[in-house]
Scaffold this motif. Sequence first.
Motif, PDB file in Angstrom:
ATOM      1  N   PHE A  24       0.830  -1.200   0.000  1.00  0.00           N
ATOM      2  CA  PHE A  24       0.000   0.000   0.000  1.00  0.00           C
ATOM      3  C   PHE A  24       0.870   1.259   0.000  1.00  0.00           C
ATOM      4  O   PHE A  24       0.610   2.208  -0.737  1.00  0.00           O
ATOM      5  CB  PHE A  24      -0.934  -0.021   1.215  1.00  0.00           C
ATOM      6  N   LYS A  25       1.933   1.249   0.800  1.00  0.00           N
ATOM      7  CA  LYS A  25       2.847   2.400   0.831  1.00  0.00           C
ATOM      8  C   LYS A  25       3.505   2.606  -0.528  1.00  0.00           C
ATOM      9  O   LYS A  25       3.617   3.740  -1.005  1.00  0.00           O
ATOM     10  CB  LYS A  25       3.916   2.196   1.906  1.00  0.00           C
ATOM     11  N   HIS A  31       1.504   6.344  -7.008  1.00  0.00           N
ATOM     12  CA  HIS A  31       0.392   7.213  -7.404  1.00  0.00           C
ATOM     13  C   HIS A  31       0.808   8.673  -7.341  1.00  0.00           C
ATOM     14  O   HIS A  31       0.527   9.462  -8.252  1.00  0.00           O
ATOM     15  CB  HIS A  31      -0.817   6.976  -6.505  1.00  0.00           C
ATOM     16  N   GLU A  32       1.485   9.048  -6.265  1.00  0.00           N
ATOM     17  CA  GLU A  32       1.929  10.431  -6.099  1.00  0.00           C
ATOM     18  C   GLU A  32       2.864  10.841  -7.234  1.00  0.00           C
ATOM     19  O   GLU A  32       2.721  11.921  -7.816  1.00  0.00           O
ATOM     20  CB  GLU A  32       2.638  10.592  -4.756  1.00  0.00           C
ATOM     21  N   ASP A  68      -5.413  14.201   0.033  1.00  0.00           N
ATOM     22  CA  ASP A  68      -6.455  13.169   0.061  1.00  0.00           C
ATOM     23  C   ASP A  68      -5.852  11.778   0.011  1.00  0.00           C
ATOM     24  O   ASP A  68      -6.306  10.862   0.702  1.00  0.00           O
ATOM     25  CB  ASP A  68      -7.428  13.358  -1.105  1.00  0.00           C
ATOM     26  N   ALA A  69      -4.823  11.606  -0.822  1.00  0.00           N
ATOM     27  CA  ALA A  69      -4.166  10.303  -0.920  1.00  0.00           C
ATOM     28  C   ALA A  69      -3.480   9.952   0.396  1.00  0.00           C
ATOM     29  O   ALA A  69      -3.553   8.811   0.856  1.00  0.00           O
ATOM     30  CB  ALA A  69      -3.154  10.304  -2.066  1.00  0.00           C
ATOM     31  N   ASP A  70      -2.831  10.919   1.021  1.00  0.00           N
ATOM     32  CA  ASP A  70      -2.151  10.671   2.296  1.00  0.00           C
ATOM     33  C   ASP A  70      -3.135  10.332   3.409  1.00  0.00           C
ATOM     34  O   ASP A  70      -2.787   9.626   4.358  1.00  0.00           O
ATOM     35  CB  ASP A  70      -1.311  11.880   2.705  1.00  0.00           C
ATOM     36  N   ALA A  71      -4.361  10.837   3.302  1.00  0.00           N
ATOM     37  CA  ALA A  71      -5.366  10.580   4.334  1.00  0.00           C
ATOM     38  C   ALA A  71      -5.950   9.171   4.248  1.00  0.00           C
ATOM     39  O   ALA A  71      -6.547   8.685   5.209  1.00  0.00           O
ATOM     40  CB  ALA A  71      -6.488  11.617   4.236  1.00  0.00           C
ATOM     41  N   LEU A  72      -5.791   8.512   3.102  1.00  0.00           N
ATOM     42  CA  LEU A  72      -6.322   7.161   2.942  1.00  0.00           C
ATOM     43  C   LEU A  72      -5.538   6.177   3.794  1.00  0.00           C
ATOM     44  O   LEU A  72      -4.322   6.258   3.917  1.00  0.00           O
ATOM     45  CB  LEU A  72      -6.240   6.721   1.480  1.00  0.00           C
ATOM     46  N   GLU A  75      -7.140   0.226   5.299  1.00  0.00           N
ATOM     47  CA  GLU A  75      -8.499  -0.236   5.599  1.00  0.00           C
ATOM     48  C   GLU A  75      -9.529   0.489   4.730  1.00  0.00           C
ATOM     49  O   GLU A  75     -10.492  -0.116   4.276  1.00  0.00           O
ATOM     50  CB  GLU A  75      -8.819  -0.046   7.088  1.00  0.00           C
ATOM     51  N   ASP A  76      -9.314   1.800   4.481  1.00  0.00           N
ATOM     52  CA  ASP A  76     -10.212   2.567   3.598  1.00  0.00           C
ATOM     53  C   ASP A  76     -10.216   1.959   2.199  1.00  0.00           C
ATOM     54  O   ASP A  76     -11.273   1.770   1.585  1.00  0.00           O
ATOM     55  CB  ASP A  76      -9.771   4.027   3.476  1.00  0.00           C
ATOM     56  N   VAL A  77      -9.021   1.672   1.692  1.00  0.00           N
ATOM     57  CA  VAL A  77      -8.890   1.133   0.337  1.00  0.00           C
ATOM     58  C   VAL A  77      -9.499  -0.262   0.263  1.00  0.00           C
ATOM     59  O   VAL A  77     -10.222  -0.591  -0.679  1.00  0.00           O
ATOM     60  CB  VAL A  77      -7.407   1.126  -0.105  1.00  0.00           C
TER      61      VAL A  77
END
Length: 139
Positions: A24-25, A31-32, A68-72, A75-77
């Motif tokens: 995920f990291k 993505h960034e 927004d990406a950093d806040a994910l 578990e959200d994904v």
Amino acid sequence: RCSSRQLVHKILMPGAFLWEPDAFKRARIGHEQATETSLRSMEGAAQEALLESLLGNDPRFLSLGKGDADALTLEDVQKCMLAQLDPKNVEISVVGDLDAAETERLAVAYVGSVPRPEGAPETTLADGAPTATNARPPA
């Protein structure tokens, strides 16, 4: 093509997919970088501006910002992916000049082995004929 079907199959199989924090990291970093590269190009910036204009700044259709990406969280994904790939919602549409037997073989291999959720309707072909995976023996 086959790898994407394998991935969806793993996600649909209860307990078969391992949601790894390290992966995920890495995905977040990738993505960034991809977003930054895209938005710095003339084409990417123009596309983003056009989408903003046409879609009224609707965030569902725009690039996901770094904040927004950093806040994910993982578990959200996971929750989002599983909600979209719920086996009760799987519908397969096959269009084109394809070999019917091979198409059904692939469907059985990648989707037919996924346990049918309780209350899910029985599957049929578009013309209503039973498929090899749901055909019942004559009574």
